[in-house]
Motif scaffolding. Structure first.
Motif, short mmCIF file in Angstrom:
data_model
loop_
_atom_site.label_atom_id
_atom_site.label_comp_id
_atom_site.label_asym_id
_atom_site.label_seq_id
_atom_site.Cartn_x
_atom_site.Cartn_y
_atom_site.Cartn_z
N LYS A 1 1.12 -1.02 0.23
CA LYS A 1 0.19 0.30 0.22
C LYS A 1 0.66 1.04 -0.14
N ILE A 2 1.80 0.96 0.73
CA ILE A 2 3.11 2.68 0.30
C ILE A 2 4.10 2.36 0.08
N THR A 3 4.02 3.66 -0.86
CA THR A 3 5.74 3.62 -1.10
C THR A 3 6.24 4.79 -1.56
N ILE A 4 8.00 4.91 -1.28
CA ILE A 4 8.31 6.48 -0.53
C ILE A 4 9.51 7.00 -1.62
N ALA A 5 8.90 8.13 -1.81
CA ALA A 5 10.24 8.74 -2.46
C ALA A 5 12.01 9.08 -1.80
N PHE A 6 12.04 7.61 -1.72
CA PHE A 6 13.82 7.43 -1.02
C PHE A 6 14.63 8.36 -1.33
N PHE A 7 14.85 9.71 -0.02
CA PHE A 7 16.08 10.65 -0.13
C PHE A 7 16.69 9.64 0.86
N ASN A 8 18.02 9.90 0.16
CA ASN A 8 19.17 9.59 0.68
C ASN A 8 20.93 10.52 0.72
N LEU A 9 21.19 11.21 1.45
CA LEU A 9 22.05 12.10 1.56
C LEU A 9 23.41 11.46 2.11
N HIS A 10 23.43 9.88 1.99
CA HIS A 10 24.72 9.88 2.25
C HIS A 10 25.71 9.52 1.12
N GLY A 11 27.15 9.52 1.81
CA GLY A 11 27.64 9.46 -0.07
C GLY A 11 27.46 10.80 -0.74
N ASP A 12 26.32 11.71 -0.85
CA ASP A 12 25.44 12.92 -1.64
C ASP A 12 26.80 14.40 -1.62
N ALA A 13 27.49 14.87 -1.57
CA ALA A 13 28.25 15.32 -0.74
C ALA A 13 27.62 16.83 -1.34
N LEU A 14 26.98 17.27 -2.52
CA LEU A 14 26.88 17.74 -3.27
C LEU A 14 25.41 18.94 -3.08
N LEU A 15 24.72 17.17 -2.64
CA LEU A 15 23.49 17.94 -2.08
C LEU A 15 23.77 18.12 -0.64
N THR A 16 24.44 17.66 0.33
CA THR A 16 24.49 17.68 1.93
C THR A 16 24.64 19.01 1.49
N GLU A 17 25.24 19.24 0.99
CA GLU A 17 26.41 21.02 1.15
C GLU A 17 25.50 21.71 1.02
N HIS A 18 24.31 21.75 -0.58
CA HIS A 18 23.10 22.83 -0.53
C HIS A 18 22.03 21.98 0.55
N CYS A 19 21.31 21.19 0.87
CA CYS A 19 20.56 21.28 1.77
C CYS A 19 21.38 22.07 3.56
N GLY A 20 22.46 21.52 3.92
CA GLY A 20 23.13 22.12 4.70
C GLY A 20 23.26 23.54 4.83
#
Length: 179
Positions: A24-43
């Protein structure tokens, strides 16, 4: 063929894989592990929301690198980490039990070292984490801050999932649906 959901996180387009948790449930999986550019942007974007918080706290593990960036960008030298298991050096710390999250499905416990208890005691605390969904982890972090004598002052997330986006007591950079 893998399916994705695209989300605009303050100008950064992230392609999140769709992961079924049940029939019944599917998620859009958000994973910061190993993604330096995304982590920097979000932080950096979350750091703009910290205000006059005196200390940050996060839950291991996906919040760790995110909170490190937020702390650096906010000129906060230390942050507290709620651990999901008790480590040998934590015999003099505290713990709280809280409900199940959407990804674990079982009751959980947070542990805080005495060093981190002293770090947040009497201070305005900003909770930082990656995704707010059911609110179970947030509730556990709030209980931990209060038990340690801190004041829950801000609650910041990169993403709010489904109905969590309707909450008025939190701030987030973007929202995503459940599928």
């Amino acid at each position: 063929m893998e399916k994705f959901h695209e989300v605009d996180i303050k100008g950064y387009i992230a392609k999140l894989p769709l992961i079924p948790l049940s029939e019944k449930i599917t998620i859009a999986f958000f994973n910061l592990h190993g993604d330096a550019l995304l982590t920097e942007h979000c932080g950096k974007e979350l750091a703009k929301l910290v205000g006059d918080s005196e200390v940050l706290i996060t839950a291991e593990s996906k919040g760790l690198q995110l909170t490190h960036v937020v702390a650096r960008e906010s000129n906060l030298p230390d942050y507290a980490v709620a651990r999901k298991s008790k480590k040998l050096y934590m015999n003099d710390g505290i713990s709280v039990q809280y409900g199940s999250s959407i990804t674990t499905g079982k009751s959980q416990e947070f542990f805080l070292s005495a060093k981190d208890v002293n770090l947040i005691k009497g201070k305005k605390v900003c909770i930082v984490d990656d995704v707010l969904s059911t609110g179970a982890s947030l509730s556990g972090l709030e209980m931990l801050v209060e038990k340690a004598g801190g004041i829950v002052y801000k609650k910041l997330f990169v993403l709010a999932e489904d109905a969590a986006a309707d909450r008025t007591d939190v701030e987030f950079l973007a929202s995503i649906p459940l599928f």
